[in-house]
Design an enzyme around this catalytic site. Structure first.
Site, PDB file in Angstrom:
ATOM      1  CG  ASP A 110       5.384   9.222   1.268  1.00 21.22           C
ATOM      2  OD1 ASP A 110       6.242   9.487   2.131  1.00 21.22           O
ATOM      3  OD2 ASP A 110       5.154   9.944   0.279  1.00 21.22           O
ATOM      4  CG  HIS A 276       9.487   5.971   3.434  1.00 18.08           C
ATOM      5  ND1 HIS A 276       8.608   6.417   4.406  1.00 18.08           N
ATOM      6  CD2 HIS A 276       9.053   6.502   2.261  1.00 18.08           C
ATOM      7  CE1 HIS A 276       7.688   7.190   3.846  1.00 18.08           C
ATOM      8  NE2 HIS A 276       7.932   7.253   2.549  1.00 18.08           N
TER       9      HIS A 276
END
Length: 294
Positions: A110, A276
Site C-alpha cells: 500500500d 488488500h
C-alpha cells in the site's frame, strides 16, 4: 529499546534520520538486508505473521513510516512536501544506512509500496529487488479514475480535502472510521486480530496521527504527481515483483502487471486469494512468493 510486543524475536529501536524526524523500527535476523514497509492504516506490526520466518534468512528491518505508528508526525507543509514519498523514501534509506546497509531488498504494502516506487527512482543504487503489494502506480490510478474506483476507494478523495475538514470528521469517531476501513479492505475474516486493531487504533487516534495520514494522501495527489511527471521517462531498474489480492479493488480494476511494465524493466507477479492486506490475510502463500523471489 525492548522486545517488540507483536513480532516474536524482534527488538525495537528509534532511528534519527535527520531534520527532527525519528523513525521507530523493529529489527531481527542475519543475512542480506530486507526492508519491510507497511501501508495505511497499519504500522510495522502488520508484518507479524511473516517477519519471523523472513528473519531466518534476512536481516529484517520493519519501520513505521513517518506519520504512522510511533515515528515522528510533523506538521504538514503548505505544498505537502513533508509527507512526499520522496521525503519518506529518504527516511528509509537513512534507516537502512544506520544499520550499515548501503544496498538492500524491499517489500512495500500500500503506502509503503508507493514509498518503494519513489525509492527505486531516487536511490536506484540502493535497491536490489522490489516487491509491491496490491498497488498500481499512483499516477496511473489517478489518471484512470472512474466512478467505480472513486466509490470503492473513497478515502483517496476524502483525505486529500483541505485541512481541517477530513481531520475533524475522522476525529469525531476515529474507531468507527478505522474499523470500517480495515474491514472493507480485508476479505478474510479475522485476519486483523482485535489486539492488533487496537494497536493500530492507539497509533492512529491522535490529532497528529490523523493529520499525518491526511497529509500523506494530500502529497500523493499533489507533489508526488509532480515528481512522477518529472520522472516519467525513468524506469525502475531492479527486478520487481507485484502481488495483489484477487478479491480486492486494485486487481479487479487494473491489469496490475501491465501498469508496472509501463514503469519497470523487469516485472513478474500474480494474484493471491485474499483482499488488500496480503501479509495479514494470506501470510503463508505470501511468504512462499517472497522467499522464491527474494
Amino acid at each position: 529499546m525492548g522486545p517488540d510486543a507483536f513480532i516474536p524475536g524482534f527488538r525495537l529501536a528509534d532511528i534519527d534520520v535527520g531534520g527532527g524526524i525519528t523513525i521507530r523500527v523493529a529489527h531481527a535476523g542475519e543475512g542480506p538486508p530486507l526492508l519491510l514497509l507497511h501501508g495505511h492504516p497499519q504500522t510495522h506490526v502488520t508484518w507479524r505473521k511473516i517477519a519471523p520466518a523472513l528473519a531466518g534468512r534476512f536481516s529484517v528491518v520493519c519501520p513505521d513510516l513517518r506519520g504512522y505508528g510511533d515515528s515522528s508526525k510533523p506538521e504538514g507543509a503548505k505544498d505537502h512536501s513533508t509527507y512526499s514519498k520522496r521525503a519518506m523514501a529518504a527516511d528509509q534509506v537513512a534507516v537502512m544506512r544506520a544499520f550499515g546497509h548501503e544496498t538492500f531488498r524491499m517489500v512495500g504494502h500500500d503506502r509503503g509500496g508507493r514509498v518503494g516506487h519513489r525509492l527505486a527512482l531516487d536511490f536506484p543504487e540502493a535497491l536490489e529487488k522490489l516487491v509491491l503489494f496490491d498497488i498500481a502506480p499512483t499516477a496511473t490510478m489517478y489518471a484512470r479514475t472512474d466512478k467505480d474506483f472513486a466509490s470503492r476507494y473513497f478515502w483517496w478523495f476524502f483525505l486529500i480535502q483541505e485541512a481541517p475538514l477530513p481531520e475533524r470528521m475522522i476525529l469525531g469517531d476515529v474507531e468507527f472510521y478505522l474499523r470500517e476501513h480495515v474491514e472493507r479492505q480485508n476479505k478474510i475474516s479475522g485476519a486483523t486480530e482485535e489486539a492488533v486493531f487496537q494497536e493500530y487504533l492507539r497509533c492512529y487516534r491522535s490529532p497528529e496521527g490523523v493529520h499525518a495520514v491526511c497529509e500523506d494522501y494530500r502529497a500523493a495527489a499533489t507533489i508526488d504527481l509532480e515528481h512522477d511527471a518529472a520522472d516519467a521517462d525513468r524506469w525502475v531498474e531492479c527486478p520487481l515483483l507485484a502481488l495483489w489480492g484477487a478479491r480486492g479493488v486494485v486487481g479487479r480494476t487494473y491489469d496490475v502487471l501491465e501498469t508496472w511494465r509501463e514503469k519497470a524493466r523487469e516485472v513478474s507477479g500474480r494474484a493471491v486469494d485474499c483482499g488488500h492486506t496480503l501479509q495479514e490475510e494470506a501470510p503463508e502463500e505470501t511468504l512462499r512468493e517472497l522467499l522464491a523471489f527474494l
